[in-house]
Scaffold this motif. Structure first.
Motif, PDB file in Angstrom:
ATOM      1  N   THR A  93       0.761  -0.792   0.199  1.00 46.86           N
ATOM      2  CA  THR A  93       0.103  -0.001  -0.250  1.00 46.86           C
ATOM      3  C   THR A  93       0.724   1.354   0.043  1.00 46.86           C
ATOM      4  O   THR A  93       1.483   0.567   0.556  1.00 46.86           O
ATOM      5  CB  THR A  93      -0.889  -0.390   0.927  1.00 46.86           C
ATOM      6  OG1 THR A  93      -1.611  -0.792   1.195  1.00 46.86           O
ATOM      7  CG2 THR A  93      -1.882   1.063   1.036  1.00 46.86           C
ATOM      8  N   LYS A 146     -10.311   0.440   0.274  1.00 49.70           N
ATOM      9  CA  LYS A 146      -8.908   0.870   1.439  1.00 49.70           C
ATOM     10  C   LYS A 146      -8.794  -0.425   2.092  1.00 49.70           C
ATOM     11  O   LYS A 146      -9.220  -1.074   2.126  1.00 49.70           O
ATOM     12  CB  LYS A 146      -9.363   2.012   3.066  1.00 49.70           C
ATOM     13  CG  LYS A 146     -11.130   1.397   3.771  1.00 49.70           C
ATOM     14  CD  LYS A 146     -10.936   2.022   4.610  1.00 49.70           C
ATOM     15  CE  LYS A 146     -12.440   2.225   5.643  1.00 49.70           C
ATOM     16  NZ  LYS A 146     -13.502   1.459   4.622  1.00 49.70           N
ATOM     17  N   THR A 147      -7.259  -0.289   2.519  1.00 50.90           N
ATOM     18  CA  THR A 147      -6.743  -1.587   2.474  1.00 50.90           C
ATOM     19  C   THR A 147      -5.994  -1.366   4.351  1.00 50.90           C
ATOM     20  O   THR A 147      -6.533  -0.263   5.016  1.00 50.90           O
ATOM     21  CB  THR A 147      -5.199  -1.678   1.765  1.00 50.90           C
ATOM     22  OG1 THR A 147      -4.099  -0.111   2.040  1.00 50.90           O
ATOM     23  CG2 THR A 147      -5.558  -1.153   0.417  1.00 50.90           C
ATOM     24  N   GLU A 148      -5.894  -2.466   4.617  1.00 50.73           N
ATOM     25  CA  GLU A 148      -6.140  -2.534   5.510  1.00 50.73           C
ATOM     26  C   GLU A 148      -4.460  -3.432   6.619  1.00 50.73           C
ATOM     27  O   GLU A 148      -4.434  -4.521   5.859  1.00 50.73           O
ATOM     28  CB  GLU A 148      -6.562  -3.412   7.072  1.00 50.73           C
ATOM     29  CG  GLU A 148      -7.638  -1.782   7.324  1.00 50.73           C
ATOM     30  CD  GLU A 148      -7.450  -0.391   8.363  1.00 50.73           C
ATOM     31  OE1 GLU A 148      -6.533  -1.080   8.956  1.00 50.73           O
ATOM     32  OE2 GLU A 148      -8.057   0.407   7.692  1.00 50.73           O
ATOM     33  N   GLN A 149      -3.437  -3.712   7.293  1.00 48.96           N
ATOM     34  CA  GLN A 149      -2.516  -4.426   7.866  1.00 48.96           C
ATOM     35  C   GLN A 149      -3.481  -5.761   9.121  1.00 48.96           C
ATOM     36  O   GLN A 149      -3.349  -4.749  10.015  1.00 48.96           O
ATOM     37  CB  GLN A 149      -1.687  -3.897   7.677  1.00 48.96           C
ATOM     38  CG  GLN A 149      -0.605  -3.740   6.713  1.00 48.96           C
ATOM     39  CD  GLN A 149      -0.692  -2.277   5.788  1.00 48.96           C
ATOM     40  OE1 GLN A 149      -1.139  -1.738   6.900  1.00 48.96           O
ATOM     41  NE2 GLN A 149      -1.318  -2.493   4.912  1.00 48.96           N
ATOM     42  N   LEU A 176      -4.608 -10.011  -0.178  1.00 45.04           N
ATOM     43  CA  LEU A 176      -3.448  -9.010  -1.611  1.00 45.04           C
ATOM     44  C   LEU A 176      -2.194  -9.599  -0.579  1.00 45.04           C
ATOM     45  O   LEU A 176      -1.586  -9.005  -1.598  1.00 45.04           O
ATOM     46  CB  LEU A 176      -3.866  -7.110  -1.125  1.00 45.04           C
ATOM     47  CG  LEU A 176      -4.960  -6.188  -1.002  1.00 45.04           C
ATOM     48  CD1 LEU A 176      -4.563  -5.055  -0.838  1.00 45.04           C
ATOM     49  CD2 LEU A 176      -5.574  -6.983  -2.989  1.00 45.04           C
ATOM     50  N   THR A 195      -2.084  -7.927   4.358  1.00 43.13           N
ATOM     51  CA  THR A 195      -3.416  -7.132   3.922  1.00 43.13           C
ATOM     52  C   THR A 195      -4.092  -7.466   2.812  1.00 43.13           C
ATOM     53  O   THR A 195      -4.480  -7.827   2.626  1.00 43.13           O
ATOM     54  CB  THR A 195      -1.836  -6.783   3.276  1.00 43.13           C
ATOM     55  OG1 THR A 195      -1.000  -6.499   3.675  1.00 43.13           O
ATOM     56  CG2 THR A 195      -2.471  -5.536   2.695  1.00 43.13           C
ATOM     57  N   VAL A 196      -5.570  -6.808   3.697  1.00 47.28           N
ATOM     58  CA  VAL A 196      -6.422  -6.556   2.984  1.00 47.28           C
ATOM     59  C   VAL A 196      -7.887  -5.845   2.342  1.00 47.28           C
ATOM     60  O   VAL A 196      -7.163  -4.331   2.621  1.00 47.28           O
ATOM     61  CB  VAL A 196      -7.302  -7.053   4.014  1.00 47.28           C
ATOM     62  CG1 VAL A 196      -6.835  -8.418   4.104  1.00 47.28           C
ATOM     63  CG2 VAL A 196      -7.608  -6.518   5.198  1.00 47.28           C
ATOM     64  N   LYS A 197      -8.132  -5.827   1.063  1.00 42.85           N
ATOM     65  CA  LYS A 197      -8.558  -4.263   1.075  1.00 42.85           C
ATOM     66  C   LYS A 197     -10.244  -4.895   1.199  1.00 42.85           C
ATOM     67  O   LYS A 197     -10.837  -5.490   1.102  1.00 42.85           O
ATOM     68  CB  LYS A 197      -8.453  -4.633  -0.757  1.00 42.85           C
ATOM     69  CG  LYS A 197      -9.470  -3.619  -1.160  1.00 42.85           C
ATOM     70  CD  LYS A 197      -9.034  -3.151  -2.791  1.00 42.85           C
ATOM     71  CE  LYS A 197      -9.340  -4.093  -3.870  1.00 42.85           C
ATOM     72  NZ  LYS A 197      -9.192  -4.249  -4.943  1.00 42.85           N
TER      73      LYS A 197
END
Length: 223
Positions: A93, A146-149, A176, A195-197
């Protein structure tokens, strides 16, 4: 001397505009805040004043040609290096693009006010603040993925990874990046880095609920 006071006033107004933009960025815990934007605006206004008026005593010199735009042009190029330092990659990201663009725009505001175009500079400051407010609002039609870890610690039981992937897929959450390794302190556990969207309508609280519903998960953290 009075003319120099007018120049200082321009620089002061530029600093106020920069501080306003920096406050908006700081309130969202971004990389560059009030001080960075204020200094960029003040510095840009100063360079613009120098570019326009700093060489007036040489205008009458024989054989000397002056280009008042040269210093201002170098400010535009130089601020790019500052902005580049705010952009970084974190787990697939890109972070800091908006802040870097804001610093670049702030330098333009500083130069505009330094050139004496007060209303243009103030108007652009207001436009940026309104745009940031609107684009960070809760309007669904403006929402973007949006992405999150996520760091997860789970029991190493058969089918647990498939269960996690299925639970996320059902909520249209795309993985991701995926990394799994055994917990060095407890060999019966796995540690996952994801890591996800997230879809536009999904927020962090909903992500918590999805993860909590999986019994095998012992601990998780959104980074």
């Amino acid at each position: 001397m009075e003319v120099q006071y007018a120049y200082l006033f321009r620089i002061l107004v530029a600093g106020i505009c920069g501080a306003l933009i920096g406050y908006e960025r700081k309130s969202r815990m971004k990389e560059a805040g009030i001080r960075t934007h204020l200094i960029v605006a003040i510095g840009s206004a100063l360079m613009m004043v120098i570019s326009k008026y700093g060489f007036q005593d040489q205008a009458s010199w024989t054989g000397v040609g002056l280009d008042p735009s040269r210093v201002a042009a170098q400010v535009v190029s130089g601020i790019g290096f500052l902005g580049a330092g705010m952009i970084f990659m974190q787990k697939q990201t890109i972070k800091g693009l908006t802040t870097a663009a804001g610093v670049w725009a702030t330098s333009g505001i500083g130069m505009t006010i330094g050139a004496g175009l007060y209303w243009v500079g103030l108007g652009v400051t207001l436009m940026i603040l309104i745009a940031q407010k609107v684009l960070h609002s809760g309007f669904h039609w403006l929402a973007t993925p949006k992405t999150e870890q996520i760091h997860i610690r789970i029991d190493d039981t058969p089918g647990v990874l498939d269960e996690i992937q299925t639970a996320l897929k059902e909520k249209h959450i795309i993985i991701l990046h995926f990394q799994a390794e055994r917990n060095a302190g407890d060999m019966s556990e796995l540690e996952l880095e994801l890591t996800v969207k997230l879809p536009a309508q999904c927020n962090t609280e909903q992500l918590f609920s999805i993860i909590q519903a999986i019994p095998a998960i012992k601990a998780f953290e959104v980074q």
